[in-house]
Design a protein around this motif. Sequence first.
Motif, PDB file in Angstrom:
ATOM      1  N   THR A 156      -4.339 -75.503  53.137  1.00  0.00           N
ATOM      2  CA  THR A 156      -3.788 -74.334  52.726  1.00  0.00           C
ATOM      3  C   THR A 156      -2.907 -74.433  51.200  1.00  0.00           C
ATOM      4  O   THR A 156      -1.934 -73.613  51.307  1.00  0.00           O
ATOM      5  CB  THR A 156      -2.828 -73.965  53.831  1.00  0.00           C
ATOM      6  N   ARG A 157      -3.098 -75.430  50.476  1.00  0.00           N
ATOM      7  CA  ARG A 157      -2.016 -75.922  49.300  1.00  0.00           C
ATOM      8  C   ARG A 157      -2.357 -74.711  48.282  1.00  0.00           C
ATOM      9  O   ARG A 157      -1.430 -74.977  47.273  1.00  0.00           O
ATOM     10  CB  ARG A 157      -2.057 -77.316  49.076  1.00  0.00           C
ATOM     11  N   ASP A 158      -3.445 -74.278  48.092  1.00  0.00           N
ATOM     12  CA  ASP A 158      -3.681 -73.523  46.881  1.00  0.00           C
ATOM     13  C   ASP A 158      -2.703 -72.265  46.772  1.00  0.00           C
ATOM     14  O   ASP A 158      -2.595 -71.822  45.649  1.00  0.00           O
ATOM     15  CB  ASP A 158      -5.188 -72.831  46.923  1.00  0.00           C
ATOM     16  N   LEU A 159      -1.950 -71.968  47.760  1.00  0.00           N
ATOM     17  CA  LEU A 159      -0.966 -70.767  47.750  1.00  0.00           C
ATOM     18  C   LEU A 159       0.373 -71.229  46.906  1.00  0.00           C
ATOM     19  O   LEU A 159       0.790 -70.467  46.191  1.00  0.00           O
ATOM     20  CB  LEU A 159      -0.644 -70.379  49.154  1.00  0.00           C
ATOM     21  N   GLU A 160       0.548 -72.563  46.828  1.00  0.00           N
ATOM     22  CA  GLU A 160       1.774 -72.790  46.021  1.00  0.00           C
ATOM     23  C   GLU A 160       2.989 -72.102  46.502  1.00  0.00           C
ATOM     24  O   GLU A 160       3.807 -71.481  45.636  1.00  0.00           O
ATOM     25  CB  GLU A 160       1.632 -73.070  44.644  1.00  0.00           C
ATOM     26  N   GLN A 194      -5.069 -64.962  53.822  1.00  0.00           N
ATOM     27  CA  GLN A 194      -4.701 -65.585  52.717  1.00  0.00           C
ATOM     28  C   GLN A 194      -3.145 -65.864  52.715  1.00  0.00           C
ATOM     29  O   GLN A 194      -2.754 -65.830  51.820  1.00  0.00           O
ATOM     30  CB  GLN A 194      -5.161 -65.008  51.652  1.00  0.00           C
TER      31      GLN A 194
END
Lengths: 113, 182
Positions: free
Chosen positions: B83-87, A101
């Motif tokens: 992978t953008r949901d990490l911000e 993640q």
Amino acid sequence: MTLERFLILGAILFGIGLYGVLSKKHAIAVLMSLEIMFNGVNVTAVALSRYTVPYTVPDTFVDASRFLLTGHVFTVFIITVAAAEVALGLAIIIAIYRTRQSVLITDAKELSR
Amino acid sequence: MTLTTEPFAIELAFWILSVCTVISAIAVVQIQDLFRSALFLIVTLLGVAGLFILLGAEFLAGVQLMVYVGAISVLIIFAILMTRDLEEGNPSHSFRVPVAIVAIIFILFAYYVITQDTDWNGRLISENLDAEQQKVAATVFFKESIPYLAKMLLTDFVLAFEMVSVLLLAAALGALALVRDR
């Protein structure tokens, strides 16, 4: 001054990409900076092929292609290798993102201990 | 178009293209939003394709458009969006100032070597080939570069050509194996 300015432009692109590769934490940003470095090298190769001749010019000049387009051939190879490298790099980034993640290269450091 | 003289339009095109390329390359490494920097990367790749056309490499400009602008940038944008949901933005290391100094020193060193330290006149096409040879060179560069390029790829560089195709196949298979759902 016609050859030199293309070479200087290639060096500037390479320098910008070098800065990005060494200073960014995001793995995809590192890959993008790597693309800029590849493009600087490509501009240099094509400009040298367009403006200069190698040390041994054949007398007959029948095989003009043997030395006039060497930079073009190398640029074709560089573009191919860059495509392969980006495909593999993005696959590795996606795999790391799935398991950890995270997409920061500073987070993938199991091998450093 | 000849090998030695450059018309004014070509000068103008060179300056416009190079300024656009360099500014958007700086934007790629400086903008904080990663998606926008990917868009600026596309501008950089388009500028380099235009420079290839100025250098008489139309085939390479087409390859650049198809491979870089068409395929690689789409791959990069897909990866960014997935992978953008990490911000996390586009953060830098803490040692980014020394790295910038190293890059600037590299550029200045390259400028010195290119302009002062190298004697290009001994190697230039316009000064080392006679009129007949220059005519052949102009034909190779501006009229039919693709047949010459194909002949070169399949005679002198055929081993590297085959190895690059095997490498591309291996990379595609490896990428598939890496991201396959288990």
